[in-house]
Every structure is written in C-alpha cells, then in structure tokens.
Scaffold this motif. Structure first.
Motif, mmCIF file in Angstrom:
data_model
loop_
_atom_site.group_PDB
_atom_site.id
_atom_site.type_symbol
_atom_site.label_atom_id
_atom_site.label_comp_id
_atom_site.label_asym_id
_atom_site.label_seq_id
_atom_site.Cartn_x
_atom_site.Cartn_y
_atom_site.Cartn_z
ATOM 1 N N SER A 33 0.845 -1.195 0.000
ATOM 2 C CA SER A 33 0.000 0.000 0.000
ATOM 3 C C SER A 33 0.880 1.243 0.000
ATOM 4 N N VAL A 34 0.651 2.127 -0.960
ATOM 5 C CA VAL A 34 1.521 3.284 -1.171
ATOM 6 C C VAL A 34 0.683 4.523 -1.426
ATOM 7 N N ASP A 35 1.126 5.646 -0.869
ATOM 8 C CA ASP A 35 0.592 6.958 -1.226
ATOM 9 C C ASP A 35 1.639 7.638 -2.097
ATOM 10 N N LEU A 36 1.370 7.693 -3.404
ATOM 11 C CA LEU A 36 2.366 8.216 -4.330
ATOM 12 C C LEU A 36 2.691 9.684 -4.065
ATOM 13 N N ALA A 37 1.708 10.450 -3.616
ATOM 14 C CA ALA A 37 1.975 11.864 -3.343
ATOM 15 C C ALA A 37 3.072 12.006 -2.289
ATOM 16 N N LYS A 38 2.995 11.201 -1.252
ATOM 17 C CA LYS A 38 4.003 11.245 -0.187
ATOM 18 C C LYS A 38 5.353 10.737 -0.697
ATOM 19 N N GLN A 39 5.325 9.614 -1.436
ATOM 20 C CA GLN A 39 6.563 9.044 -1.962
ATOM 21 C C GLN A 39 7.262 10.019 -2.907
ATOM 22 N N PHE A 40 6.487 10.657 -3.777
ATOM 23 C CA PHE A 40 7.066 11.569 -4.752
ATOM 24 C C PHE A 40 7.605 12.835 -4.072
ATOM 25 N N ALA A 41 6.906 13.319 -3.047
ATOM 26 C CA ALA A 41 7.382 14.507 -2.336
ATOM 27 C C ALA A 41 8.748 14.228 -1.701
ATOM 28 N N GLU A 42 8.915 13.031 -1.119
ATOM 29 C CA GLU A 42 10.200 12.675 -0.513
ATOM 30 C C GLU A 42 11.306 12.598 -1.567
ATOM 31 N N GLU A 43 11.001 11.978 -2.709
ATOM 32 C CA GLU A 43 12.004 11.843 -3.768
ATOM 33 C C GLU A 43 12.405 13.212 -4.327
#
Length: 373
Positions: free
Chosen positions: A225-235
């Motif tokens: 389970s992933v929240d892409l918005a959070k993952q992309f903000a970190e990257e």
C-alpha cells in the motif's frame, strides 16, 4: 557423381581439411585435440547430405538460403547449433566460426569438382549445397550470439552483485568519518567519498536492473500500500538537495493511493526528473503532475527546452542510448544511458505504460499505473 554420394564417400578427407583449417584459428585452437577441432563437422555434413536428398520447392530453398529454414517445435538442437555453443566455450570468436563454414564450402566444392572432371558437376546439387551451408551458418551464428550474450549478462550480474559489499563498506566508513567532525579537511573528504559512492551505487543498480531485464527476469518489485503523493514529495526533496540549481514543482490532483512498489516508483520518477534536468532548459522549472482517477493513477514529468526529433523519440527508451550532451549539463560518464529504459521497465512491471511526446512547447513523459494488479 552426385554431391551427396561424394560427401559420404570422401568424408574422412573432408574432415581432415576441416580439422587442418580449424587448427589455424589461434589462439582458441592452440590446445584442442583432433576430435575437438572436428567437433560436430561430421554431423553437419551428414545433415547437409540428408538435405540434398530431400525434395524441396524453389520457395523452400530460397527461404533456407536466407537462414529461414523450417524449425520443428521441441526439436533438439541441430549439429550446427551445438557446434556453435562448443566453439563459444572454447574461445572461438564469431568471425572464426563463420570462417569455418567458408572453408568447408570451398573445400567440398573444390574436391567434388575435381572428382567430376571432365564431366560438369550437377548445378542443382551445387545450389542446394550452398543453401544448406547458409542455413547451418545461420543456425550457428544465432546460437553463438545468444550463448555469448547470456554469458556476458550473467557475468555482469555476478560482478555487480559482488561489488555491492565493498562499496557499502566504503560508504559506511565515509559516513562514520563525516560524523566524527574531526576537522574541515576530513569532513570534506568524507563528503566526497559519500557523493562518489552514491553515484557508483546508482550506476551499479542500473547495471543490475538492465541485466535482469536482459535475462528475461524483468524488474523485481515488492508491491504494498503506497501513497504516491508522499513518496514523490520525498524523492523530489532529495533531488532538490542534490541539484540546487534546478527547480522542480509537484502538483497532486485526486486520490494517489494504490498497491505498488513505492521505492521502485521513486526510482522511476527520479530517472525522469534527472533526464529533464539534463536535457531541459536549466532556467525553467520541471513540473511533476500526479492525477488520481477511478481505476488508475497517471503522472507526467514536463520540461521546457529543445524539441526531441521524431527519429530520436522513436528510440528514446532503447538501452544505452544517450541524448546530445550540453556543456552545462552533467558529464556523460555519470550515467550509463539506462535511465529511461529502466523507467519503462519499472512501469511495465506494475502493469503500466510509459510514453513520451515532444513539441515546441514542452517535452512530456507520461506514466499510467493501474491501482493494483
């Protein structure tokens, strides 16, 4: 005398000439014994004789002369294919492999024509023989190339795997030295080690991913389970810190949650953004737009800059393909030209797609991902 009968009758003298020629192919043949030099030559010739005695249409003969002879599903490897693998294992290069067939063709025809003199040789036998040799050569070259490519990929995969441990030790030591804060020179040296180690790690990861894809294993993913918005903000925060001279903005619309490998999708995004940094206009921001829809999520990486020509766009996802470097961009040796190829492989591993378009306004890379597979 018909050619098939002649080959069977004079098999020993033909094989002796094959062996004598093979012995000249140094250094691979230097330590090979007689049977190893002859290898599958007799079986290849026996297959040729069988072919000569098999009725064939003109169309079938033409197809065979171009290396497109009939292939039986589940049939064992032909003598020519086995010969190619053994030659590859013994260190023969592909030019030497092809030279063996050229020499075989010349010696058989010369001996047979001398035998027929003063009677003219059968022209149909000569044509059929050449077609059969061409088919055997095509089979050998195909098997040789596949064997060498797989051996190379396995070697690179093992090399990359074995390099990870010493590289991690170097990075951990550099981090430790940096944490000691024992003088500005030591801290600066440690930072250089950390940055260089990170670049090497990225190159190594790209090489291993490329090898997995080439071996037919695909990109390994571990969905969750992933929240892409959070993952992309970190990257993007990491990319901003590493490239302070470039600006990148993130826009999120709708639900961005789903079942994916978050780390891999961060890698995909990072590859696209770094590509935009390299080839886009340095004074204009890179824009990442993430949109959530009912069954899928799509995101786009947009940058201004020179238009990508259609001929380049057609092969932009090909491995080991680089664009034209700009003197203000990063050195070519800092990447392998695998970023976009690996990005596409990651998208496809998730059941998604990656496409590119470019015009005078902007260049856009679009990714579509189903929420789950």
């Amino acid at each position: 005398m018909r050619l098939g009968e002649f080959i069977l009758r004079d098999m020993d003298s033909i094989l002796a000439q094959w062996e004598a020629f093979a012995a000249t192919l140094l250094p691979a043949a230097e330590n090979l014994k007689s049977l190893e030099l002859r290898n599958d030559a007799q079986h290849i010739l026996e297959a040729v004789v069988k072919d000569l005695g098999t009725p064939q249409t003109r169309k079938a003969q033409a197809e065979k002369s171009m290396g497109r002879g009939p292939k039986l599903i589940g049939a064992p490897a032909t003598a020519a294919q086995t010969h190619a693998v053994l030659r590859a294992r013994n260190g023969f290069n592909i030019n030497q492999l092809a030279a063996e067939y050229r020499a075989l063709r010349a010696s058989v025809l010369r001996l047979w024509i001398d035998e027929c003199d003063p009677t003219a040789p059968d022209l149909d036998d000569m044509i059929r023989f050449n077609e059969a040799i061409d088919q055997a050569l095509a089979e050998s070259v195909g098997y040789y190339s596949a064997h060498v490519e797989q051996a190379r990929n396995l070697f690179l995969g093992m090399l990359g795997h074995d390099m990870r441990s010493p590289l991690q030790a170097i990075q951990m030591t550099a981090v430790y030295l940096s944490a000691l804060n024992n003088g500005e020179k030591i801290s600066e040296a440690a930072r250089r080690l950390i940055n260089s180690g990170s670049r090497m790690q990225a190159l190594l990861d790209d090489m291993l991913d490329f090898n997995r894809a080439n071996l037919g294993l695909g990109i390994a993913i571990a969905p969750g389970s992933v929240d892409l918005a959070k993952q992309f903000a970190e990257e993007l925060d990491l990319l901003r810190a590493a490239h302070p001279d470039h600006r990148v903005d993130l826009e999120v619309v709708g639900d961005s949650t789903g079942v994916w490998d978050g780390r891999r999708l961060q890698q995909l995004l990072g590859n696209l953004v770094l590509n935009a940094f390299r080839y886009g206009a340095s004074d204009r921001p890179v824009r990442v737009v993430l949109r959530g829809m009912a069954a899928e999520v799509c995101f786009e990486v947009k940058n201004s800059g020179p238009i990508i020509e259609p001929c380049t766009l057609d092969r932009i996802f090909d491995p080991l393909n680089r664009g034209v470097e700009n003197e203000h961009n990063y050195a070519a040796e800092s990447h392998l030209g695998l970023g976009l190829y690996i990005a596409r492989e990651i998208a496809e591993a998730h059941g998604g797609t990656l496409q590119a378009r470019s015009d005078v306004t902007e260049t856009v890379f679009s990714v579509r991902l189903p929420r789950s597979r």
